[in-house]
Structures are given as C-alpha cells and as structure tokens.
Design a protein around this motif. Structure first.
Motif, PDB file in Angstrom:
ATOM      1  N   SER A  66       0.852  -1.201   0.000  1.00 25.77           N
ATOM      2  CA  SER A  66       0.000   0.000   0.000  1.00 25.77           C
ATOM      3  C   SER A  66       0.886   1.249   0.000  1.00 25.77           C
ATOM      4  O   SER A  66       2.064   1.194   0.351  1.00 25.77           O
ATOM      5  N   GLY A  67       0.301   2.380  -0.365  1.00 24.82           N
ATOM      6  CA  GLY A  67       1.040   3.637  -0.312  1.00 24.82           C
ATOM      7  C   GLY A  67       1.483   3.970   1.103  1.00 24.82           C
ATOM      8  O   GLY A  67       2.588   4.480   1.328  1.00 24.82           O
ATOM      9  N   GLU A  68       0.622   3.644   2.054  1.00 21.06           N
ATOM     10  CA  GLU A  68       0.947   3.916   3.467  1.00 21.06           C
ATOM     11  C   GLU A  68       2.168   3.098   3.912  1.00 21.06           C
ATOM     12  O   GLU A  68       3.069   3.622   4.577  1.00 21.06           O
ATOM     13  N   LEU A  69       2.179   1.813   3.527  1.00 23.97           N
ATOM     14  CA  LEU A  69       3.325   0.970   3.879  1.00 23.97           C
ATOM     15  C   LEU A  69       4.587   1.445   3.163  1.00 23.97           C
ATOM     16  O   LEU A  69       5.681   1.443   3.743  1.00 23.97           O
ATOM     17  N   ALA A  70       4.451   1.876   1.907  1.00 23.93           N
ATOM     18  CA  ALA A  70       5.612   2.383   1.164  1.00 23.93           C
ATOM     19  C   ALA A  70       6.237   3.579   1.891  1.00 23.93           C
ATOM     20  O   ALA A  70       7.457   3.654   2.042  1.00 23.93           O
ATOM     21  N   ASP A  71       5.397   4.496   2.349  1.00 24.76           N
ATOM     22  CA  ASP A  71       5.925   5.692   3.031  1.00 24.76           C
ATOM     23  C   ASP A  71       6.635   5.321   4.327  1.00 24.76           C
ATOM     24  O   ASP A  71       7.618   5.962   4.712  1.00 24.76           O
ATOM     25  N   LYS A  72       6.137   4.297   5.019  1.00 24.17           N
ATOM     26  CA  LYS A  72       6.791   3.860   6.260  1.00 24.17           C
ATOM     27  C   LYS A  72       8.078   3.092   5.938  1.00 24.17           C
ATOM     28  O   LYS A  72       9.127   3.328   6.535  1.00 24.17           O
ATOM     29  N   HIS A  73       7.969   2.158   5.015  1.00 22.05           N
ATOM     30  CA  HIS A  73       9.129   1.320   4.662  1.00 22.05           C
ATOM     31  C   HIS A  73      10.285   2.183   4.158  1.00 22.05           C
ATOM     32  O   HIS A  73      11.437   1.971   4.519  1.00 22.05           O
ATOM     33  N   TYR A  74       9.964   3.156   3.286  1.00 22.85           N
ATOM     34  CA  TYR A  74      11.002   4.001   2.691  1.00 22.85           C
ATOM     35  C   TYR A  74      11.052   5.377   3.370  1.00 22.85           C
ATOM     36  O   TYR A  74      11.318   6.374   2.700  1.00 22.85           O
ATOM     37  N   ALA A  75      10.852   5.418   4.692  1.00 23.59           N
ATOM     38  CA  ALA A  75      10.833   6.694   5.429  1.00 23.59           C
ATOM     39  C   ALA A  75      12.053   7.565   5.113  1.00 23.59           C
ATOM     40  O   ALA A  75      11.926   8.786   4.976  1.00 23.59           O
ATOM     41  N   GLU A  76      13.224   6.929   4.949  1.00 24.05           N
ATOM     42  CA  GLU A  76      14.447   7.719   4.694  1.00 24.05           C
ATOM     43  C   GLU A  76      14.470   8.321   3.288  1.00 24.05           C
ATOM     44  O   GLU A  76      15.311   9.178   2.996  1.00 24.05           O
TER      45      GLU A  76
END
Ligand code: DAT
Ligand code: MG
Length: 138
Positions: A41-51
């Motif tokens: 999901s977009g939400e998981l992408a933003d968390k996974h790739y926080a850096e």
C-alpha cells in the motif's frame, strides 16, 4: 543468528524470477522464516522508505513498488543482513557485480529486483512493518 527483510520487487514477480531469487538464498544456506505475496500500500511504502520520502526519485519508486504484487520474505542466518546485501549487489545495476542478483538480472536502478535491510536496526524496524510475530517461524 540474524533475520533480515527481503522484498522481491514487482519487476521480479512480473519477470517470473521469484523462484530464481529464492533459490539463491536457499542454496546459500539461509532459512526462510516468513513469506508472503502481496501488494504494497502507499501507506506501507511511506513507512518502509521513510528515509527516502523527500527524495526526487521517491514518486517513481513509490509508484513502481505499489503498482503490482511483490514477495516479502523474512530470511535468517549468521550475518544474514550483510550477507543478503552482498548477494543482492550494488543499488545501481551498472555497478553491481556479476554473480549478484542485480548484477545478473537487472539493468535499471528503480527496477533492481530486490530489497534487503541495510543494518540490523533497519531489519528490526522493517520486519515489524511487514510481518507479525505469529507469521514468523523458527
Ligand atoms: P538499496 O535498495 O540498495 O538499499 P537505497 O535504499 O539507497 O538502495 O534506495 C532504495 C531504492 O530506491 C533503490 O533500490 C532504487 C531506488 N533508488 C535509489 N537511488 C535512486 C536514484 N538515484 N534514482 C532512482 N531510483 C533510486
Ligand atoms: Mg535501502
């Protein structure tokens, strides 16, 4: 023993390379503790790739990673974090050595087939995003 997060990215799934990539980790002697085919999901992408969320390449990376299914793996073994990174090869396929996954199969930096956690701290953070404790064996 360490456990690290590996993603076989959407290009790997589309190109039918799931088995070839998993075979390398199995042949090396690493153990699979968790495995799932899913769409990020977009939400998981933003968390996974926080850096990376503020970087110029992020919109393209996010669209690619969330666009079609990928395989998430929890992979364990002695020094699994650094070992998996070595087996993946450098981020840019032009720099990744033959014999590595990216060196053997990838030509494009965004579509570089695999993700692997870059440190034990990243591994712990990322594994918690992708797997519950009950989804991990061993
Ligand atoms: P890695 O996946 O080797 O840990 P990273 O964490 O620096 O590399 O970047 C995450 C992903 O983002 C990478 O696998 C591909 C993409 N990426 C990185 N740098 C990029 C760039 N300069 N242009 C386009 N995509 C890039
Ligand atoms: Mg990284």
């Amino acid at each position: 023993m360490e456990t690290t997060l590996v993603l076989i990215k959407p290009d790997g799934v589309r190109r039918n390379l799931i088995g070839a990539i998993i075979s390398r980790f199995e042949a090396k002697g690493l153990k699979i503790r968790g495995m799932k085919l899913m769409q990020m999901s977009g939400e998981l992408a933003d968390k996974h790739y926080a850096e990376h969320v503020t970087k110029g390449f992020y919109p393209e990376l996010k669209a690619f990673m969330t666009g079609s299914p990928l395989v998430a793996l929890a992979i364990a073994g002695p020094d699994a974090v650094s070992l998996v990174r070595k087996m993946m090869g450098a981020t840019k396929p032009a720099d990744s050595a033959p014999g590595t996954i990216r060196g053997d199969y990838a030509t494009i930096v965004t579509e570089n087939l695999v993700h692997g956690s870059d440190s034990p701290e990243s591994a712990a953070r990322e594994l918690a995003l992708w797997f519950t404790a009950a989804e991990l064996v061993g």
